[in-house]
Design a protein around this motif. Structure first.
Motif, short mmCIF file in Angstrom:
data_model
loop_
_atom_site.label_atom_id
_atom_site.label_comp_id
_atom_site.label_asym_id
_atom_site.label_seq_id
_atom_site.Cartn_x
_atom_site.Cartn_y
_atom_site.Cartn_z
N PRO A 101 58.60 30.58 70.40
CA PRO A 101 58.14 31.98 70.45
C PRO A 101 56.62 32.13 70.50
N TYR A 102 55.89 31.19 69.91
CA TYR A 102 54.43 31.27 69.95
C TYR A 102 53.93 31.13 71.39
N PHE A 103 54.57 30.26 72.16
CA PHE A 103 54.20 30.09 73.57
C PHE A 103 54.39 31.41 74.32
N GLU A 104 55.55 32.06 74.15
CA GLU A 104 55.78 33.32 74.87
C GLU A 104 54.85 34.42 74.37
N ARG A 105 54.50 34.37 73.10
CA ARG A 105 53.53 35.35 72.60
C ARG A 105 52.21 35.24 73.36
N LEU A 106 51.78 34.01 73.61
CA LEU A 106 50.53 33.80 74.36
C LEU A 106 50.70 34.19 75.83
N VAL A 107 51.89 33.95 76.36
CA VAL A 107 52.17 34.37 77.74
C VAL A 107 52.02 35.88 77.87
N TRP A 108 52.58 36.61 76.91
CA TRP A 108 52.48 38.07 76.97
C TRP A 108 51.04 38.54 76.82
N GLN A 109 50.29 37.89 75.95
CA GLN A 109 48.88 38.25 75.80
C GLN A 109 48.13 38.09 77.12
N LYS A 110 48.51 37.06 77.87
CA LYS A 110 47.81 36.77 79.12
C LYS A 110 48.31 37.65 80.28
N PHE A 111 49.61 37.90 80.34
CA PHE A 111 50.18 38.55 81.52
C PHE A 111 50.83 39.90 81.25
N GLY A 112 50.88 40.32 79.98
CA GLY A 112 51.55 41.59 79.66
C GLY A 112 51.00 42.77 80.43
N ALA A 113 49.70 42.87 80.52
CA ALA A 113 49.09 44.00 81.22
C ALA A 113 49.46 43.99 82.70
N ALA A 114 49.44 42.81 83.32
CA ALA A 114 49.79 42.71 84.74
C ALA A 114 51.25 43.05 84.98
N ILE A 115 52.12 42.62 84.05
CA ILE A 115 53.54 42.95 84.18
C ILE A 115 53.74 44.45 84.09
N LYS A 116 53.10 45.09 83.12
CA LYS A 116 53.21 46.54 82.97
C LYS A 116 52.64 47.29 84.17
N ALA A 117 51.63 46.69 84.80
CA ALA A 117 51.01 47.34 85.96
C ALA A 117 51.83 47.17 87.24
N GLY A 118 52.93 46.41 87.16
CA GLY A 118 53.78 46.22 88.32
C GLY A 118 53.27 45.17 89.29
N ASP A 119 52.45 44.23 88.79
CA ASP A 119 51.92 43.19 89.67
C ASP A 119 52.98 42.17 90.06
N TYR A 120 54.09 42.14 89.34
CA TYR A 120 55.16 41.19 89.64
C TYR A 120 56.47 41.94 89.84
N ASP A 121 57.24 41.49 90.83
CA ASP A 121 58.55 42.10 91.09
C ASP A 121 59.60 41.60 90.11
N ILE A 122 59.45 40.35 89.67
CA ILE A 122 60.44 39.71 88.80
C ILE A 122 59.70 38.75 87.87
N VAL A 123 60.17 38.63 86.64
CA VAL A 123 59.75 37.56 85.74
C VAL A 123 60.96 36.64 85.54
N HIS A 124 60.79 35.38 85.89
CA HIS A 124 61.90 34.41 85.84
C HIS A 124 61.54 33.27 84.90
N ARG A 125 62.26 33.17 83.78
CA ARG A 125 62.04 32.06 82.85
C ARG A 125 63.00 30.93 83.20
N ILE A 126 62.45 29.81 83.64
CA ILE A 126 63.26 28.65 84.02
C ILE A 126 63.51 27.74 82.83
N THR A 127 62.45 27.33 82.15
CA THR A 127 62.62 26.51 80.95
C THR A 127 61.98 27.24 79.79
N PRO A 128 62.58 27.02 78.59
CA PRO A 128 63.58 26.03 78.19
C PRO A 128 64.94 26.28 78.85
N LEU A 129 65.67 25.16 79.08
CA LEU A 129 67.01 25.25 79.64
C LEU A 129 68.05 25.59 78.58
#
Length: 440
Positions: free
Chosen positions: A111-139
């Motif tokens: 969860p700490y890793f994803e927390r840092l991911v959101w800190q880095k990309f949360g604003a861009a995701i909210k702004a609609g910069d990505y059509d999809i977020v796809h988590r591949i791993t962990p499997l």
């Protein structure tokens, strides 16, 4: 030359922008990190991908030519990841053992890793910069996603998978389970009670399940957004030799994998001993692990030294060169989540002989190989022996099975084919297609 996205999907004018999260994604490692890397990289052919991974993968990814910041971002979560990894090493008490314990420890750190991911990309995701977020791993399906609800709340589809793992130990193999130090596996089902699991599954817009067992563990209310897609595939550039399937003289078999109890190399030696002693079969064992001395002793005890070779650990090129001399992949593993080695053998034209349980059992049928029913240790050895004796007596089916296996891998199980299948799910998520994709 690879086809463009518009050539594969002519009704679409551009590739979707996808933020791919793969905490484990490394082109120079094996197992889950290689799956994460291979799938994320293959998706670049069908989507505009930005990969988010853990800092330990950074240097290897840079060596592939990708540009940091443009093509990928490396998240430094070592403050939590490193000490938890070290704790997992201690508690599992053995290299390559205690997989369930290691997964449980990783679930605490992730969860700490994803927390840092959101800190880095949360604003861009909210702004609609990505059509999809796809988590591949962990499997692992035990790993919840703390950001799934946030992504969905931002109006962006969140996709997970392929998820795979946690296949139950078959009855009668408790001694192998203990030797693997899989004590935590007795209570593995408790992960279903973990906080966040239902929230993750509810928030996900699509869930790729890498096995029928994993699919069966998804609650019924979420089945409609599940897609069955085996996790493993092969890179044709890495598997570019073809077995000749020479049926003159003794047949040649190989075993590829870690030398650990659940993969059954000792069962293989016992089952094949009579054929090897009579000169009708030779065996190459490729791999290393804690059973190496036990196997050496068993080979001597059964007088198999002349026709069984223990090659130890080998690099990819060496593995391919040895395996391609074989008619058969003899792989009696009784608890294999994915079974990537089976696809690799089929890609080389080597016919698999496997135990019909979990991953390998979903990849092999009588058109491409041989399946031994799951049972007790004694039953598996007896059935394996009988199957090998039948093959040696009449090997005429091997060329046909070899050819069928190669075609199946080319059509369904290359990373490029898997990326095209996932692109169909992307299209469905973006309402570009109405019918839910079905690949198998």
């Amino acid at each position: 030359m690879s086809q463009s996205s518009s050539a594969i999907f002519p009704h679409l004018s551009s590739k979707p922008k996808v933020l791919v999260i793969a905490e484990a994604a490394n082109p120079e490692w094996v197992s889950v990190p290689l799956v994460g890397w291979s799938l994320a990289n293959a998706l670049r052919e069908v989507a505009d991908v930005h990969l988010v991974t853990q800092i330990r993968n950074r240097d290897a990814i840079l060596r592939t030519g990708l540009i940091e910041g443009k093509d990928f971002t490396a998240i430094n979560s070592e403050a939590v990841t490193r000490p938890m990894y070290q704790l997992g090493q201690i508690l599992s008490m053995g290299k390559g053992k205690g997989w369930t314990m290691r997964t449980a420890i990783a679930a605490i750190a992730y969860p700490y890793f994803e927390r840092l991911v959101w800190q880095k990309f949360g604003a861009a995701i909210k702004a609609g910069d990505y059509d999809i977020v796809h988590r591949i791993t962990p499997l692992s399906p035990t790993m919840n996603s703390p950001i799934a609800r946030r992504v969905t709340a931002a109006g962006v589809p969140f996709m997970m998978g392929p998820l795979n793992g946690g296949v139950p130990w078959p009855k009668g193999f408790d001694s192998e389970r203990r030797r693997e130090r899989e004590w935590l596996s007795y209570v593995r089902g408790a992960y279903k009670l973990m906080p966040g699991r239902n929230n993750t599954l509810k928030a996900a817009s699509a869930i790729l399940t890498g096995s029928h067992y994993t699919a069966s563990e998804i609650p019924i209310q979420y089945k409609e957004k599940c897609f069955y897609l085996p996790e493993n595939a092969i890179d044709p550039t890495r598997f570019n030799l073809i077995a000749k399937q020479d049926l003159e003289g003794p047949l040649h078999a190989c075993f590829i994998g870690r030398l650990v109890p659940y993969k059954g190399p000792d069962m293989l030696l016992e089952a094949a001993a009579g054929l090897i002693q009579s000169g009708k079969l030779t065996l190459d064992i490729i791999g290393d692990g804690p059973m190496i001395q036990t196997l050496r002793d068993q080979i001597v005890k059964l007088s198999l030294q002349k026709s069984v070779t223990l090659h130890g650990w080998q690099g990819h090129e060496e593995v391919q060169s040895i395996a391609v001399q074989s008619n058969l992949l003899t792989f009696p593993s009784i608890r294999e989540f994915g079974g990537g080695v089976v696809l690799e053998a089929m890609a080389l034209g080597v016919v698999p002989v496997i135990v019909d349980y979990a991953g390998p059992g979903e990849l092999v049928d009588d058109e491409v190989g041989y399946k031994i029913p799951i049972g007790s240790r004694a039953q598996i050895i007896a059935a394996y022996r009988s199957c090998l004796e039948d093959i040696v007596t009449d090997p005429s089916a091997l060329p046909r099975l070899s050819q069928n296996g190669q075609e199946r891998v080319r059509n369904r199980f290359t990373w490029a084919a898997k990326a095209r299948q996932i692109r169909q799910v992307y299209n469905w998520l973006m309402n570009e297609t109405k019918n839910k994709p079905d690949f198998f």
